[in-house]
Design a protein around this motif. Structure first.
Motif, short mmCIF file in Angstrom:
data_model
loop_
_atom_site.label_atom_id
_atom_site.label_comp_id
_atom_site.label_asym_id
_atom_site.label_seq_id
_atom_site.Cartn_x
_atom_site.Cartn_y
_atom_site.Cartn_z
N ARG A 130 -11.12 8.48 -5.43
CA ARG A 130 -9.79 9.08 -5.66
C ARG A 130 -9.21 9.69 -4.38
O ARG A 130 -8.01 9.59 -4.12
CB ARG A 130 -9.92 10.16 -6.75
CG ARG A 130 -8.62 10.89 -7.06
CD ARG A 130 -7.61 9.95 -7.70
NE ARG A 130 -6.35 10.63 -7.97
CZ ARG A 130 -5.36 10.74 -7.08
NH1 ARG A 130 -5.50 10.25 -5.85
NH2 ARG A 130 -4.25 11.35 -7.42
N GLY A 155 -2.57 -0.67 -10.03
CA GLY A 155 -3.07 0.01 -8.85
C GLY A 155 -4.55 -0.26 -8.67
O GLY A 155 -5.36 0.00 -9.57
N HIS A 169 -1.01 -2.24 -4.51
CA HIS A 169 -0.64 -3.04 -5.66
C HIS A 169 -0.43 -4.48 -5.23
O HIS A 169 -0.21 -4.77 -4.04
CB HIS A 169 0.65 -2.51 -6.31
CG HIS A 169 0.52 -1.14 -6.89
ND1 HIS A 169 0.52 0.00 -6.12
CD2 HIS A 169 0.37 -0.73 -8.18
CE1 HIS A 169 0.39 1.07 -6.90
NE2 HIS A 169 0.30 0.65 -8.16
N GLU A 223 -4.20 3.63 -2.22
CA GLU A 223 -3.73 2.85 -3.36
C GLU A 223 -2.92 1.65 -2.89
O GLU A 223 -2.20 1.72 -1.90
CB GLU A 223 -2.88 3.73 -4.28
CG GLU A 223 -2.41 3.03 -5.56
CD GLU A 223 -3.58 2.64 -6.45
OE1 GLU A 223 -4.24 1.63 -6.12
OE2 GLU A 223 -3.82 3.33 -7.46
N ARG A 265 -6.84 1.06 -6.60
CA ARG A 265 -7.70 2.23 -6.55
C ARG A 265 -7.91 2.80 -7.95
O ARG A 265 -9.03 3.18 -8.32
CB ARG A 265 -7.09 3.31 -5.64
CG ARG A 265 -7.96 4.56 -5.50
CD ARG A 265 -7.26 5.63 -4.70
NE ARG A 265 -6.07 6.13 -5.40
CZ ARG A 265 -5.20 6.97 -4.86
NH1 ARG A 265 -5.36 7.39 -3.62
NH2 ARG A 265 -4.15 7.39 -5.56
N ARG A 266 -6.86 2.85 -8.75
CA ARG A 266 -6.96 3.41 -10.09
C ARG A 266 -7.92 2.58 -10.96
O ARG A 266 -8.81 3.11 -11.62
CB ARG A 266 -5.58 3.47 -10.73
CG ARG A 266 -5.57 4.02 -12.15
CD ARG A 266 -4.18 4.05 -12.75
NE ARG A 266 -3.32 4.99 -12.02
CZ ARG A 266 -2.23 4.65 -11.34
NH1 ARG A 266 -1.86 3.37 -11.28
NH2 ARG A 266 -1.51 5.55 -10.71
N THR A 287 0.85 -1.19 0.00
CA THR A 287 0.00 0.00 0.00
C THR A 287 0.88 1.23 0.00
O THR A 287 1.97 1.23 0.55
CB THR A 287 -0.92 0.03 1.23
OG1 THR A 287 -0.13 -0.02 2.41
CG2 THR A 287 -1.85 -1.18 1.23
#
Length: 484
Positions: free
Chosen positions: A186, A77, A193, A191, A79-80, A3
Motif C-alpha cells: 500500500r 488498479g 491502470h 498505482e 496495486r489495489r 500510473t
C-alpha cells in the motif's frame, strides 16, 4: 499504461523487492505439498487421486483465473488488486493449515490459487511500470530467479517443515509474510491502470470448466478406465467448452484473452513453449521427489536437500542470464535452457533403477537446474516485448496462465503415464512407471526448445525505448499484426 505518479529509483527497488517476495510466496505453493503428501494422507485420509488434487486444485484455479486477475488490475488498479490477492492468499493459507479433512484442504488450496491469480500477473506489470526499459532485463532476471527458485525449492522447504514441525506449517509460513507485505504494498507501490473497462465473466467460466473437465479426466483415467463414461465425458465436455471459449473470445468486445495476440509469432511460440516447459518440469519433479523418498528411502528433508543441484541453480544463474538478455537475443538463452532440461530429465529416465545411487543423479539434476535458470530469466522479457505496452497486463496474465495450465496437465499426464506402466508397489514397479513418464517430460521440453527457435528474433530489452512498441525484427510479430 497509466500510473498515478512517476516512478523513482527507490520505487523501482521497492517494487522489485515486494513483487519478488509475493511472487515467491505464490510460486512456492505450486509444489510445496509434494513432500508432505504421505503425511497429509496419513493425517487426513484420502486416496492417491484426492492427494493429487492437493497439488492440482491450486494450479488449476491459479491458471484459469490469472487473466481475470490481470483484467481486474487494469480496471480497478493494479496495486489495489495486488493487495487483495495477498490478503486472500494469506487467509486461505491459514484455512489450509486448519483443515480437518482432505476436502477442506483441497478447497483451501483452490482459494489459495485464486489469491495467487490476483497477485502474480500484477506483480510483473507493476514491476514493468516501475523499472526503466533499459534495466528491465536485469529486473525480470531477478524476479524470474526468485520465482524459479520458489517453484523448484518447494520440495526442499516442504520437506524441512514436515520433518521438523508438521505439514500444517507449510501453510502457516505464508501468514506472517502476507501480513508484512500488505502495508508495504500500500505504501511503496505506485498505482497504475490499464485499458480494460469490462470483465469477461463468460470467458472465465468457459475456460475454467473446460480445463477442469480435462484435468479430471486425466486424473481419473487410470482409476475409472480410459473408456469409462466419466472420463470420456470429462475429455469431451472439456474440449467442447474450450472450443466455445475460443469462439467467444473471437467475438466478444471485451475478451479475457484477445486472440489477436496469437497472431504474433513471438507471443504464440514463446507461450506454447512455456506451457510445455511447465508440463515437463512439474510432472517430473512430482515423480522424482517421490522416487527419492519411496524408493531410495530418504526422508522429506533429505530428499529436498538432494535436489539442491537442481533447485539452487536458478538463484545463481538466472540474474546473470537476465542481464545477458539485455544484450543478446533472449530466444537463444531460453532455447538453450529448455534443451538442457530435456537432456537432464532424459538422463534421469535412462538411469532410473531401484538401486540407483544418488551420486549418479547429481549431474542430471545440475543440468536440469541450469536449464531452468536459463528459461526463467529471459522468458518474461520475451513475452512483454512481444506486445505493446498497453497490452502487457493481459499478456502477463496469459503467459502465467498458460504455464500454470502446463503444470496442472503435467502432473496429471505424467502421473497417468506412471500409473499405466507402473505403480506404488515394489521398487521395480515404481521405476517401470517412472521411466516412460520422464521420457514424456523430456520430450515436451525438447519440443518447447524447438518452438522458441521459431519465434522471430527480438532486439535486446535494453534497446527498446520506454513507452514504445516492442521492437521485433520481422513482420508477423505483435508490432505488425496484433493491432491494439
Amino acid at each position: 499504461m497509466h500510473t498515478d505518479r512517476p516512478p523513482t529509483k527507490a520505487t523501482a527497488v521497492w517494487t522489485l523487492v515486494i513483487t519478488s517476495i509475493a511472487g515467491f510466496m505464490a510460486a512456492l505453493d505450486n509444489l510445496i505439498v509434494i513432500t508432505a503428501i504421505p503425511d497429509i494422507g496419513e493425517d487426513l485420509g484420502g486416496g492417491i487421486e484426492e492427494l493429487e488434487w492437493t497439488v492440482n486444485a491450486y494450479t488449476l484455479s491459479f491458471a484459469v483465473l490469472l487473466m481475470l486477475g490481470a483484467a481486474l488490475g487494469d480496471r480497478f488498479g493494479r496495486r489495489r488488486v495486488f493487495g487483495v490477492g495477498i490478503a486472500l492468499f494469506t487467509a486461505s493459507s491459514a484455512g489450509a493449515a486448519l483443515s480437518s479433512d482432505i476436502g477442506l484442504l483441497i478447497a483451501a488450496r483452490a482459494a489459495q490459487g485464486v489469491g495467487a491469480a490476483l497477485l502474480m500477473p500484477l506483480s510483473l506489470t507493476l514491476l514493468t511500470a516501475a523499472v526503466p526499459a533499459e534495466r528491465r532485463g536485469m529486473a525480470y532476471g531477478i524476479w524470474g530467479a526468485v520465482n524459479g527458485l520458489a517453484v523448484a525449492s518447494g520440495p526442499l522447504i516442504g520437506g524441512a517443515v514436515v520433518e521438523h514441525i508438521s505439514w500444517q506449517w507449510i501453510f502457516w509460513l505464508n501468514v506472517p509474510v502476507g501480513i508484512a507485505l500488505l502495508p508495504l504494498a500500500r505504501l511503496r507501490l505506485v498505482e497504475s491502470h490499464g485499458p480494460a473497462d469490462r470483465l469477461d465473466v463468460v470467458g472465465t467460466v468457459l475456460a475454467s470448466l473446460g480445463l477442469l473437465g480435462i484435468t479430471f479426466a486425466l486424473i481419473q483415467g487410470n482409476i475409472d478406465g480410459w473408456t469409462s463414461a466419466p472420463v470420456l465425458a470429462g475429455f469431451g465436455l472439456g474440449a467442447a467448452l474450450l472450443v466455445a471459449f475460443v469462439r467467444w473470445e473471437l467475438h466478444t468486445d471485451a475478451p479475457m484473452l484477445p486472440m489477436r495476440l496469437f497472431r504474433s509469432r513471438a507471443f504464440s511460440t514463446v507461450n506454447a513453449a512455456g506451457l510445455l516447459m511447465y508440463l515437463g518440469m512439474f510432472g517430473s519433479i512430482f515423480l522424482l521427489t517421490q522416487f527419492l523418498q519411496l524408493i531410495q528411502g530418504y526422508s522429506p528433508l533429505e530428499a529436498g536437500v538432494r535436489m539442491l543441484p537442481w533447485t539452487a541453480m536458478p538463484m545463481i544463474i538466472a540474474p546473470l542470464a537476465g542481464a545477458l538478455s539485455d544484450r543478446i537475443d533472449g530466444r537463444l538463452i531460453v532455447a538453450t535452457g529448455l534443451a538442457l532440461m530435456a537432456v537432464g530429465i532424459g538422463w534421469q529416465a535412462v538411469i532410473a533403477e531401484p538401486g540407483l545411487s544418488y551420486a549418479a543423479q547429481v549431474a542430471p539434476f545440475a543440468i536440469s537446474g541450469v536449464g531452468m535458470a536459463l528459461f526463467f530469466a529471459p522468458v518474461s522479457a520475451l513475452v512483454m516485448n512481444s506486445v505493446r505496452p498497453a497490452e502487457q497486463g493481459i499478456a502477463s496474465g496469459a503467459s502465467n496462465a498458460l504455464r500454470e495450465i502446463g503444470g496442472t496437465l503435467g502432473v496429471a499426464l505424467l502421473a497417468s503415464v506412471f500409473s499405466a506402466r507402473g505403480g506404488y508397489g515394489a521398487p521395480r514397479e515404481f521405476t517401470d512407471g517412472l521411466t516412460p513418464a520422464l521420457w514424456v517430460g523430456s520430450g515436451a521440453l525438447a519440443l518447447a526448445a524447438l518452438l522458441v527457435l521459431l519465434a522471430p528474433r527480438q532486439r535486446p530489452a535494453g534497446s527498446v525505448a520506454e513507452g514504445t512498441a516492442p521492437a521485433l525484427a520481422e513482420p508477423g510479430s505483435a508490432r505488425h499484426s496484433a493491432p491494439v
